[in-house]
Design a protein around this motif. Sequence first.
Motif: not given
Length: 288
Positions: A6-9, A54-79
């Motif tokens: 579970i992805l966190t801040p 990549a080693g996890y069976d499932l990744v859930l981005p459910l607590v990525v609070w604050g990504y909107h304040r670092d949006h360029a890196r968020w877009m890079q992470a998604c890619a």
Amino acid sequence: MSRIAILTPDPADQSYARDWPVILKRVSDALSATGAEVTPEPWTAHVEDGAGLAGYDLVLPLVVWGYHRDHARWMQACASWAAAGVAIANPARVLSWNSDKAYLRELADAGIAIPPTVFADRVDAAAVDEALARFGAPVIAKPTVSGGAWKTLKLTASDDLSAAPDGAAMIQPYLSAIEDGELSLLYFGGRLSHAVLKRPAAGDFRIQTQFGGDHVFVAEPPAEAVALAGAALAAVPEPLLYARVDMVRDPALGWLLMELELIEPDFYLVHDPAAGAGFARAVSERLA
């Protein structure tokens, strides 16, 4: 045993340090029914390279609070996550698309009812005047990349714009219906789980708890609201593990989509009669 991250801040971001662990625990407790091993992972530790996820069976981005304040890196992470083939849900393409509220313009073009909106390159006097001329006063201005009513303002013609959000924004009429509450429908694995009404404090328009808002369980959401939610979800061309659909009912315009939350929505599991069992079921189906 399945391994779930579970992805966190960012650990350095203390803005939500008191609150996000509570949400993490609720979701983790719900997932315990699947027998999975749940591990928190800061999303900011996996921006340049998704191999660590990549080693996890499932990744859930459910607590990525604050990504909107670092949006360029968020877009890079998604890619990076997409390139590394990370088993992430919702899909990385959805996470990037949903992070900019310009997606609402796409949904409106697809026939989904949203509030009347001026999309502007910035909130300046010209954009506010255009919105006031179209909608009357007051209007609501918010960045298209935002979260939790961040930099969201209620404006009239005489207001100082020095605190206005930078960059691309959307300006909408103030809908007095928000004073009666914003309805949220929660979907897991494409199935409606439960509904919550989020109400602002008296004299405010923001429904978040940090501004005094409260949440109540809704036993039977209106059929028209469920129909709008279904149409909005059907317009997303990717499979969704979870979704929260936020809407209000305007007396003149009917039900309007406010947000389609596909990244880190609060599931309001404290109001879920099944205590997250529907989410656990959807995750088990996804893992299978």
